[in-house]
Design a protein around this motif. Structure first.
Motif, PDB file in Angstrom:
ATOM      1  N   UNK A  40      99.203  74.787  40.741  1.00 12.49           N
ATOM      2  CA  UNK A  40      98.539  73.694  40.292  1.00 12.49           C
ATOM      3  C   UNK A  40      99.844  72.968  40.022  1.00 12.49           C
ATOM      4  N   UNK A  41     100.498  73.803  38.986  1.00  9.82           N
ATOM      5  CA  UNK A  41     101.772  73.362  38.772  1.00  9.82           C
ATOM      6  C   UNK A  41     102.422  72.372  39.623  1.00  9.82           C
ATOM      7  N   UNK A  42     103.162  73.543  41.098  1.00  9.00           N
ATOM      8  CA  UNK A  42     103.200  72.458  41.827  1.00  9.00           C
ATOM      9  C   UNK A  42     102.923  71.346  42.593  1.00  9.00           C
ATOM     10  N   UNK A  43     101.707  71.238  42.672  1.00  4.94           N
ATOM     11  CA  UNK A  43     100.927  70.433  43.310  1.00  4.94           C
ATOM     12  C   UNK A  43     101.366  68.871  42.075  1.00  4.94           C
ATOM     13  N   UNK A  44     101.469  68.989  40.906  1.00  8.34           N
ATOM     14  CA  UNK A  44     101.659  68.357  40.071  1.00  8.34           C
ATOM     15  C   UNK A  44     103.255  67.790  40.265  1.00  8.34           C
ATOM     16  N   UNK A  45     104.265  68.781  40.243  1.00 11.87           N
ATOM     17  CA  UNK A  45     105.116  67.897  40.836  1.00 11.87           C
ATOM     18  C   UNK A  45     105.616  67.251  41.745  1.00 11.87           C
ATOM     19  N   UNK A  46     104.738  67.708  42.145  1.00 14.91           N
ATOM     20  CA  UNK A  46     105.352  66.947  43.850  1.00 14.91           C
ATOM     21  C   UNK A  46     103.868  65.595  44.062  1.00 14.91           C
ATOM     22  N   UNK A  47     103.047  65.477  42.758  1.00 18.48           N
ATOM     23  CA  UNK A  47     102.827  64.132  42.493  1.00 18.48           C
ATOM     24  C   UNK A  47     103.370  63.299  41.421  1.00 18.48           C
ATOM     25  N   UNK A  48     104.026  63.823  41.271  1.00 14.54           N
ATOM     26  CA  UNK A  48     105.015  62.857  40.855  1.00 14.54           C
ATOM     27  C   UNK A  48     105.957  62.407  41.609  1.00 14.54           C
ATOM     28  N   UNK A  49     106.851  63.321  42.401  1.00 15.52           N
ATOM     29  CA  UNK A  49     107.495  62.629  43.152  1.00 15.52           C
ATOM     30  C   UNK A  49     107.545  61.916  44.287  1.00 15.52           C
ATOM     31  N   UNK A  50     105.998  62.015  44.618  1.00 16.87           N
ATOM     32  CA  UNK A  50     104.837  61.326  45.759  1.00 16.87           C
ATOM     33  C   UNK A  50     104.682  59.658  44.995  1.00 16.87           C
ATOM     34  N   UNK A  51     104.346  59.891  43.645  1.00 21.54           N
ATOM     35  CA  UNK A  51     104.274  58.307  43.159  1.00 21.54           C
ATOM     36  C   UNK A  51     105.345  57.767  43.005  1.00 21.54           C
TER      37      UNK A  51
ATOM     38  N   UNK B 135      94.907  64.177  47.845  1.00 24.54           N
ATOM     39  CA  UNK B 135      94.914  63.444  46.232  1.00 24.54           C
ATOM     40  C   UNK B 135      94.187  62.173  46.304  1.00 24.54           C
ATOM     41  N   UNK B 136      94.712  62.274  47.592  1.00 29.81           N
ATOM     42  CA  UNK B 136      94.255  60.590  48.101  1.00 29.81           C
ATOM     43  C   UNK B 136      92.800  60.645  47.716  1.00 29.81           C
ATOM     44  N   UNK B 137      92.563  61.695  48.838  1.00 32.94           N
ATOM     45  CA  UNK B 137      90.719  61.323  48.455  1.00 32.94           C
ATOM     46  C   UNK B 137      89.597  62.053  48.064  1.00 32.94           C
ATOM     47  N   UNK B 138      90.617  62.415  46.345  1.00 29.99           N
ATOM     48  CA  UNK B 138      89.500  62.882  45.485  1.00 29.99           C
ATOM     49  C   UNK B 138      90.145  63.669  45.160  1.00 29.99           C
ATOM     50  N   UNK B 139      90.468  64.748  45.705  1.00 29.44           N
ATOM     51  CA  UNK B 139      90.831  66.282  45.188  1.00 29.44           C
ATOM     52  C   UNK B 139      91.422  65.929  44.094  1.00 29.44           C
ATOM     53  N   UNK B 140      91.081  67.279  42.747  1.00 38.35           N
ATOM     54  CA  UNK B 140      91.808  67.537  41.649  1.00 38.35           C
ATOM     55  C   UNK B 140      92.638  67.893  42.343  1.00 38.35           C
ATOM     56  N   UNK B 141      94.288  68.309  41.444  1.00 40.97           N
ATOM     57  CA  UNK B 141      95.208  68.680  41.309  1.00 40.97           C
ATOM     58  C   UNK B 141      94.646  70.918  41.403  1.00 40.97           C
ATOM     59  N   UNK B 142      94.041  70.805  41.064  1.00 46.57           N
ATOM     60  CA  UNK B 142      93.772  72.355  41.510  1.00 46.57           C
ATOM     61  C   UNK B 142      92.736  72.567  42.904  1.00 46.57           C
ATOM     62  N   UNK B 143      92.249  71.780  43.438  1.00 51.68           N
ATOM     63  CA  UNK B 143      91.841  71.708  44.253  1.00 51.68           C
ATOM     64  C   UNK B 143      92.626  72.165  45.702  1.00 51.68           C
ATOM     65  N   UNK B 144      93.201  70.562  45.379  1.00 53.86           N
ATOM     66  CA  UNK B 144      94.863  70.357  46.386  1.00 53.86           C
ATOM     67  C   UNK B 144      95.540  71.818  46.506  1.00 53.86           C
ATOM     68  N   UNK B 145      95.810  72.593  45.156  1.00 53.56           N
ATOM     69  CA  UNK B 145      96.481  73.744  45.123  1.00 53.56           C
ATOM     70  C   UNK B 145      95.922  74.587  46.382  1.00 53.56           C
TER      71      UNK B 145
END
Length: 212
Positions: free
Chosen positions: A171-182, A154-164
């Motif tokens: 992609x939904x799991x990435x969104x959940x993890x992103x919230x937890x990380x923040x 995420x920090x390198x600029x990947x979109x949620x879809x790319x990271x997934x």
């Protein structure tokens, strides 16, 4: 002066120099510990406080430059060199090694105290930076292994879809993890999270061939 809760180590084989420096520094309210050799200084456990080192360049046994090299390997104590016989090559080596100042004997008291003030100010900055890094590392360790994998992507600029796609998750799991990380990293914005990842020197996974 940056002398509050600070300590100055004095290493010199001349007892008179050690005593004079200790008296001068203590008169300014600075705690002092003295040593008659580099070996004695290195063999003595050091206090976990803001500190700097006044170090004689030429001493029997281990030289000041050798002591500086060993100190740099294990700690970040700022060094002030003092010497009765200065030479340009030694001064250059000392300053390249990160010395705060290089003073010749007989010492000018005002110049010495300015050097000590600068060294302790640097020590405060280094200590604060080390504490901030340790706190940031602790936050990073609170992440799950999957979150630690995702953060540099995420920090390198990947979109949620790319990271997934890279991690093989939705992609939904990435969104959940992103919230937890923040939340766990205590980042008030994504820009802050990117800066934190940079300070931690996190690198994105080498699996970067996914093309969204």
């Amino acid at each position: 002066m940056q002398s509050e809760n600070a300590l100055v180590y004095v290493v010199d084989d001349d007892r008179r120099v050690r005593e004079a420096l200790a008296a001068l520094l203590r008169a300014s309210g600075i705690e002092v510990q003295t040593f008659n050799s580099g070996e004695e200084f290195l063999d003595t456990p050091h206090q976990n406080v803001v500190a700097c080192l006044i170090l004689d360049l030429r001493m029997p046994g281990m030289s000041g430059l050798e002591v500086q090299r060993l100190v740099r390997r294990d700690s970040q104590i700022p060094v002030i060199f003092i010497t009765g016989r200065a030479d340009v090559p030694s001064a250059v080596l000392a300053m390249k090694g990160g010395a705060v100042d290089f003073l010749t004997k007989p010492l000018d008291e005002d110049a010495l105290m300015r050097a000590v003030d600068a060294a302790l100010a640097r020590a405060h900055v280094l200590r604060k930076a080390a504490e901030d890094t340790a706190a940031l590392q602790a936050l990073h360790q609170s992440l799950t292994p999957r979150e630690q994998e995702l953060l540099p992507l995420l920090a390198s600029g990947r979109l949620n879809k790319q990271a997934a796609g890279i991690l093989g998750i939705t992609e939904y799991t990435v969104q959940v993890h992103r919230g937890h990380i923040m939340r766990k990293m205590q980042a008030d914005s994504f820009a802050t999270l990117v800066r934190q990842a940079s300070k931690l020197q996190l690198e994105a996974s080498s699996m970067t061939t996914f093309d969204a």
